[in-house]
Write a protein that holds these residues in place. Structure first.
Motif, short mmCIF file in Angstrom:
data_model
loop_
_atom_site.label_atom_id
_atom_site.label_comp_id
_atom_site.label_asym_id
_atom_site.label_seq_id
_atom_site.Cartn_x
_atom_site.Cartn_y
_atom_site.Cartn_z
N GLU A 5 1.23 -36.24 -56.66
CA GLU A 5 2.69 -36.24 -56.53
C GLU A 5 3.14 -35.15 -55.56
OE1 GLU A 5 4.06 -37.77 -61.00
OE2 GLU A 5 3.83 -35.63 -60.58
N PHE A 6 2.55 -33.96 -55.70
CA PHE A 6 2.93 -32.86 -54.82
C PHE A 6 2.64 -33.19 -53.36
CE2 PHE A 6 1.76 -29.11 -52.36
CZ PHE A 6 2.85 -28.29 -52.55
N TYR A 7 1.43 -33.66 -53.08
CA TYR A 7 1.06 -33.94 -51.69
C TYR A 7 1.77 -35.17 -51.15
CZ TYR A 7 -2.44 -30.27 -51.73
OH TYR A 7 -3.06 -29.05 -51.78
N ALA A 8 2.16 -36.09 -52.02
CA ALA A 8 2.98 -37.21 -51.56
C ALA A 8 4.28 -36.71 -50.96
CB ALA A 8 3.25 -38.18 -52.72
N GLY A 9 4.87 -35.70 -51.61
CA GLY A 9 6.11 -35.14 -51.10
C GLY A 9 5.93 -34.23 -49.90
N ALA A 10 4.69 -33.78 -49.68
CA ALA A 10 4.43 -32.84 -48.59
C ALA A 10 4.15 -33.54 -47.26
CB ALA A 10 3.25 -31.95 -48.95
N CYS A 11 3.82 -34.82 -47.29
CA CYS A 11 3.34 -35.52 -46.08
C CYS A 11 4.28 -35.36 -44.88
CB CYS A 11 3.14 -37.00 -46.38
SG CYS A 11 1.74 -37.37 -47.44
N ASP A 12 5.57 -35.55 -45.10
CA ASP A 12 6.52 -35.51 -43.98
C ASP A 12 7.17 -34.14 -43.82
OD1 ASP A 12 8.07 -35.60 -46.24
OD2 ASP A 12 9.33 -37.28 -45.60
N LEU A 22 5.12 -31.33 -42.96
CA LEU A 22 4.18 -30.51 -42.19
C LEU A 22 4.75 -30.34 -40.79
CD1 LEU A 22 0.83 -32.16 -43.35
CD2 LEU A 22 1.77 -29.97 -44.10
N HIS A 23 5.56 -29.33 -40.61
CA HIS A 23 6.29 -29.14 -39.35
C HIS A 23 5.61 -28.10 -38.46
CE1 HIS A 23 10.02 -30.16 -42.00
NE2 HIS A 23 9.33 -31.24 -41.69
N GLY A 24 5.78 -28.25 -37.17
CA GLY A 24 5.42 -27.20 -36.24
C GLY A 24 6.52 -26.15 -36.17
N VAL A 52 -5.84 -33.04 -47.58
CA VAL A 52 -6.26 -33.59 -46.28
C VAL A 52 -5.67 -34.97 -46.05
CG1 VAL A 52 -8.38 -32.21 -46.27
CG2 VAL A 52 -8.46 -34.57 -47.08
N LEU A 53 -5.51 -35.75 -47.11
CA LEU A 53 -4.88 -37.07 -46.95
C LEU A 53 -3.42 -36.91 -46.53
CD1 LEU A 53 -6.36 -38.95 -50.04
CD2 LEU A 53 -6.98 -39.31 -47.64
N ALA A 54 -2.74 -35.95 -47.12
CA ALA A 54 -1.34 -35.72 -46.75
C ALA A 54 -1.20 -35.38 -45.28
CB ALA A 54 -0.76 -34.58 -47.60
N ALA A 55 -2.18 -34.65 -44.74
CA ALA A 55 -2.14 -34.26 -43.33
C ALA A 55 -2.62 -35.36 -42.40
CB ALA A 55 -2.99 -33.00 -43.12
N GLY A 56 -3.14 -36.46 -42.95
CA GLY A 56 -3.54 -37.59 -42.12
C GLY A 56 -5.02 -37.72 -41.86
N ILE A 58 8.06 -22.65 -26.15
CA ILE A 58 6.75 -22.66 -26.79
C ILE A 58 6.90 -23.24 -28.19
CG2 ILE A 58 4.85 -21.23 -27.66
CD1 ILE A 58 5.39 -19.26 -25.46
N TRP A 59 6.02 -24.15 -28.54
CA TRP A 59 6.06 -24.72 -29.87
C TRP A 59 4.64 -25.03 -30.34
CZ3 TRP A 59 7.46 -27.34 -25.48
CH2 TRP A 59 6.73 -28.49 -25.16
N THR A 60 4.51 -25.19 -31.65
CA THR A 60 3.22 -25.59 -32.23
C THR A 60 3.29 -27.06 -32.64
OG1 THR A 60 3.91 -24.89 -34.44
CG2 THR A 60 2.71 -23.27 -33.10
N TRP A 61 2.15 -27.70 -32.52
CA TRP A 61 2.04 -29.11 -32.88
C TRP A 61 0.88 -29.23 -33.85
CZ3 TRP A 61 4.83 -33.45 -31.65
CH2 TRP A 61 4.22 -34.69 -31.91
N ARG A 62 1.14 -29.66 -35.08
CA ARG A 62 0.11 -29.73 -36.11
C ARG A 62 -0.54 -31.11 -36.10
NH1 ARG A 62 0.54 -25.07 -38.72
NH2 ARG A 62 2.60 -24.10 -38.91
#
Length: 222
Positions: free
Chosen positions: A109-116, A118-120, A161-165, A131-135
């Motif tokens: 449940e936690f990682y389901a909410g974290a998927c979108d 993960l911002h740079g 790791v699944l949440a991050a793709g 300058i920006w970061t791209w994850r």
């Protein structure tokens, strides 16, 4: 007999060998798992790479989140079944095994909410510069899960790791594999593309070593 789970399919190892699953409470054998080798790891890594470069990797962050939430709901619906598997496999009290299944639900449940989320970052710099970061995900990740808390440690490492793709290959402890094989099956039922989650069982000096050394693995969780 329990088989490896690769690309959403239960598959036997080409070794033709198995390991006994022993109930620690009475020392009795009650099941068997595959004694896999480097060939099984290679098949799982190839399946994970295909998923990462294909159906799984092409999902949006929101779509990944929906699948992780669907898996959380599946695990919740099968919590008693998973608790009984882990209780007998690990030799832990049923109450603790049930708490581990509940924790696994919460991790997903936690990682389901974290998927979108993960911002740079945009970083202040000199005039005229931006300058920006791209994850980005690693790609294919390997996970060696210990025997004492299989579901909890699977949830906190594989869920992330699944949440991050990423797509993943999991080597559970040969002492405690059954609950994680079942979770991977539930993920397939929940709609995860083939190869997103792969489970290969066996000894650490055989499949664990092969996983850690495989050139197609970009990150190891141990």
């Amino acid at each position: 007999m329990q088989l490896n789970f690769i690309a959403n399919q239960s598959v036997p190892s080409p070794t033709g060998r198995t390991l006994p699953v022993i109930d620690p409470s009475d020392g009795q054998v009650f099941d068997e798992i595959q004694r896999s080798d480097a060939r099984d790891i290679d098949a799982a890594v190839q399946a994970a790479r295909a998923a990462y470069e294909g159906a799984w990797g092409n999902l949006s962050a929101a779509e990944r989140g929906r699948l992780l939430m669907a898996l959380a709901e599946k695990v919740a619906a099968h919590a008693d079944e998973l608790a009984l598997l882990e209780q007998r496999d690990c030799g832990k009290p049923t109450k603790q095994a049930r708490a581990d299944a509940t924790a696994l639900v919460r991790y997903f449940e936690f990682y389901a909410g974290a998927c979108d989320k993960l911002h740079g970052e945009t970083i202040p710099y000199q005039n005229g510069y931006s300058i920006w970061t791209w994850r980005e995900p690693h790609g294919v990740t390997g996970h060696v899960i210990p025997w004492n808390y299989p579901m909890q440690i699977f949830g906190r490492s594989v869920g992330g790791v699944l949440a991050a793709g990423n797509a993943c290959v999991v080597k559970p402890a040969e002492d405690a594999c059954l609950s994680l094989i079942r979770v991977a099956q539930l993920a397939a039922e929940a709609g995860f593309p083939p190869g997103a989650i792969n489970i290969v069982t066996g000894y650490g000096h055989e499949v664990g070593d092969a996983l850690a050394r495989h050139p197609g693995i970009q990150h190891i969780s141990f």
